[in-house]
Design a protein around this motif. Structure first.
Motif, PDB file in Angstrom:
ATOM      1  N   ALA A   1       0.860  -1.184   0.000  1.00  0.00           N
ATOM      2  CA  ALA A   1       0.000   0.000   0.000  1.00  0.00           C
ATOM      3  C   ALA A   1       0.895   1.232   0.000  1.00  0.00           C
ATOM      4  N   ILE A   2       0.625   2.157  -0.906  1.00  0.00           N
ATOM      5  CA  ILE A   2       1.464   3.355  -1.056  1.00  0.00           C
ATOM      6  C   ILE A   2       0.620   4.590  -0.826  1.00  0.00           C
ATOM      7  N   ALA A   3       1.040   5.419   0.126  1.00  0.00           N
ATOM      8  CA  ALA A   3       0.332   6.662   0.441  1.00  0.00           C
ATOM      9  C   ALA A   3       1.268   7.842   0.209  1.00  0.00           C
ATOM     10  N   GLY A   4       0.692   9.000  -0.077  1.00  0.00           N
ATOM     11  CA  GLY A   4       1.534  10.170  -0.277  1.00  0.00           C
ATOM     12  C   GLY A   4       0.755  11.372  -0.770  1.00  0.00           C
ATOM     13  N   VAL A   5       1.520  12.333  -1.282  1.00  0.00           N
ATOM     14  CA  VAL A   5       0.968  13.549  -1.877  1.00  0.00           C
ATOM     15  C   VAL A   5       1.668  13.778  -3.215  1.00  0.00           C
ATOM     16  N   PRO A   6       0.999  14.456  -4.171  1.00  0.00           N
ATOM     17  CA  PRO A   6       1.595  14.627  -5.506  1.00  0.00           C
ATOM     18  C   PRO A   6       2.932  15.353  -5.516  1.00  0.00           C
ATOM     19  N   ASP A   7       3.146  16.282  -4.581  1.00  0.00           N
ATOM     20  CA  ASP A   7       4.395  17.047  -4.575  1.00  0.00           C
ATOM     21  C   ASP A   7       5.615  16.202  -4.240  1.00  0.00           C
ATOM     22  N   ALA A   8       5.396  14.970  -3.813  1.00  0.00           N
ATOM     23  CA  ALA A   8       6.523  14.114  -3.424  1.00  0.00           C
ATOM     24  C   ALA A   8       7.123  13.359  -4.590  1.00  0.00           C
ATOM     25  N   PHE A   9       6.496  13.458  -5.776  1.00  0.00           N
ATOM     26  CA  PHE A   9       6.908  12.606  -6.890  1.00  0.00           C
ATOM     27  C   PHE A   9       6.662  13.325  -8.208  1.00  0.00           C
ATOM     28  N   ALA A  10       7.567  13.123  -9.166  1.00  0.00           N
ATOM     29  CA  ALA A  10       7.432  13.766 -10.481  1.00  0.00           C
ATOM     30  C   ALA A  10       7.467  12.713 -11.575  1.00  0.00           C
ATOM     31  N   PHE A  11       6.648  12.921 -12.595  1.00  0.00           N
ATOM     32  CA  PHE A  11       6.561  11.981 -13.718  1.00  0.00           C
ATOM     33  C   PHE A  11       6.413  12.773 -15.005  1.00  0.00           C
ATOM     34  N   ALA A  12       7.168  12.369 -16.014  1.00  0.00           N
ATOM     35  CA  ALA A  12       7.069  13.004 -17.331  1.00  0.00           C
ATOM     36  C   ALA A  12       7.047  11.916 -18.392  1.00  0.00           C
ATOM     37  N   SER A  13       6.129  12.044 -19.337  1.00  0.00           N
ATOM     38  CA  SER A  13       5.958  11.037 -20.378  1.00  0.00           C
ATOM     39  C   SER A  13       5.615  11.721 -21.691  1.00  0.00           C
ATOM     40  N   GLN A  14       6.107  11.165 -22.780  1.00  0.00           N
ATOM     41  CA  GLN A  14       5.833  11.768 -24.086  1.00  0.00           C
ATOM     42  C   GLN A  14       5.810  10.684 -25.156  1.00  0.00           C
ATOM     43  N   LEU A  15       4.774  10.704 -25.980  1.00  0.00           N
ATOM     44  CA  LEU A  15       4.730   9.847 -27.159  1.00  0.00           C
ATOM     45  C   LEU A  15       5.450  10.615 -28.260  1.00  0.00           C
ATOM     46  N   VAL A  16       6.738  10.302 -28.453  1.00  0.00           N
ATOM     47  CA  VAL A  16       7.593  11.157 -29.284  1.00  0.00           C
ATOM     48  C   VAL A  16       7.578  10.783 -30.760  1.00  0.00           C
ATOM     49  N   GLU A  17       7.261   9.531 -31.068  1.00  0.00           N
ATOM     50  CA  GLU A  17       7.269   9.118 -32.473  1.00  0.00           C
ATOM     51  C   GLU A  17       6.071   8.209 -32.738  1.00  0.00           C
ATOM     52  N   THR A  18       5.300   8.550 -33.737  1.00  0.00           N
ATOM     53  CA  THR A  18       4.278   7.645 -34.260  1.00  0.00           C
ATOM     54  C   THR A  18       4.328   7.767 -35.770  1.00  0.00           C
ATOM     55  N   GLU A  19       4.560   6.656 -36.436  1.00  0.00           N
ATOM     56  CA  GLU A  19       4.749   6.753 -37.881  1.00  0.00           C
ATOM     57  C   GLU A  19       4.258   5.496 -38.584  1.00  0.00           C
TER      58      GLU A  19
END
Length: 298
Positions: A233-251
């Motif tokens: 079980a994982i508890a927390g607040v959003p400011d404690a963690f950062a996530f970045a994602s990008q769909l950079v290529e679709t062809e």
């Protein structure tokens, strides 16, 4: 579809919709996504700076104000994860599917990308919590908590997680806890959780949310980490963690060996714990009750 009429933006949207709508650990209410627009490919880095809190001093009229230099804590978010998909669409299949053959494959790609990202994030959250906030293994009764002996109730686990965050002066606003399906089932047996009606304030818009308890918005995920069969079980607040994602290529490109097209895409992402004190964990071991027939408080 053909290579000549392929529109990457349309396919990106079709892939990102199931990806974003079903993310649990990667949604903005759990992981800060403020740096999403700053990545262009794998290997990128984002530097996240946090200023220390200023000192609050007594004021005396006529006394000069003392100005201090704040310290900066830097966290580096590295885009080091890359997942791709590539599938072939035969010309005969395109004819038989009346132009909609790519739909199921596209949605499936989004879901698979989601699962990979969510499992990665969940693992970082599990390992990145402050040591003092890791409760360790707790035995949770797989029954009504009134039948508990030495076991915890699932509800008590949430109370203990809340206490860990409280001791670190973590803000109460925006707190979440993500549990696995077995822990959620144990929670449903506790009237303190199951009798709370939906507040009707739009919480259902959050992916995976199943209720609210002990100041947490409670979410359930099949991607919850396991340690020797125990759900974390994982508890927390959003400011404690950062996530970045990008769909950079679709062809799309014509398959040189077959009568058909190849569709492929690349998703890159990275995540980092920015405030370990803002995350707390507990390893939940679901067990049968051992108490005698006379109820014992959990």
């Amino acid at each position: 579809m053909s290579v000549e009429t392929f529109i990457p933006e349309v396919w990106n949207a079709a892939i990102k919709e199931p990806y974003e709508k079903s993310l649990i650990f990667g949604q903005p209410s759990i992981a800060s996504s403020a740096w999403m627009g700053e990545i262009t490919g794998i290997g990128d880095t984002v530097h996240i700076n946090h200023l220390s809190a200023p000192t609050v001093r007594d004021y005396t009229k006529g006394t000069p104000v003392e100005v201090e230099e704040l310290n900066t804590t830097k966290t580096t978010l590295t885009i080091d994860q890359g997942k791709y998909f590539a599938f072939r669409v035969h010309d005969v299949d395109k004819v038989q599917a009346a132009g909609d053959f790519q739909g199921p494959a596209t949605r499936s790609a989004g879901v698979e990308l989601r699962d990979n990202a969510d499992k990665y994030i969940a693992g970082l959250l599990k390992d990145g919590a402050l040591s003092a906030n890791k409760i360790g293994t707790v035995e949770v009764i797989d029954d009504d908590p009134s039948k508990a002996g030495a076991e915890y109730s699932a509800y008590k686990v949430l109370v203990q997680l809340s206490n860990k965050l409280n001791r670190q002066s973590v803000p109460t606003m925006g707190r979440y806890v993500v549990v696995g399906p077995d822990t959620y089932s144990a929670l449903l047996m506790d009237p303190r959780f199951s009798r709370v009606d939906a507040s009707g304030d739009g919480e259902g818009l959050r992916n995976g949310i199943v209720g609210r308890a002990v100041g947490f918005e409670v979410l359930v995920s099949n991607n919850t980490p396991l340690v020797a069969g125990r759900e974390v079980a994982i508890a927390g607040v959003p400011d404690a963690f950062a996530f970045a994602s990008q769909l950079v290529e679709t062809e799309a490109l014509r398959d040189p060996a077959h009568f058909g097209d190849i569709v492929r895409g690349l998703n890159v992402y990275g995540a980092a714990v920015t405030r370990p004190e803002g995350i707390a964990t507990a390893e939940v071991k679901i067990v049968a009750p051992t108490a005698p027939s006379e109820p014992v408080a959990a």
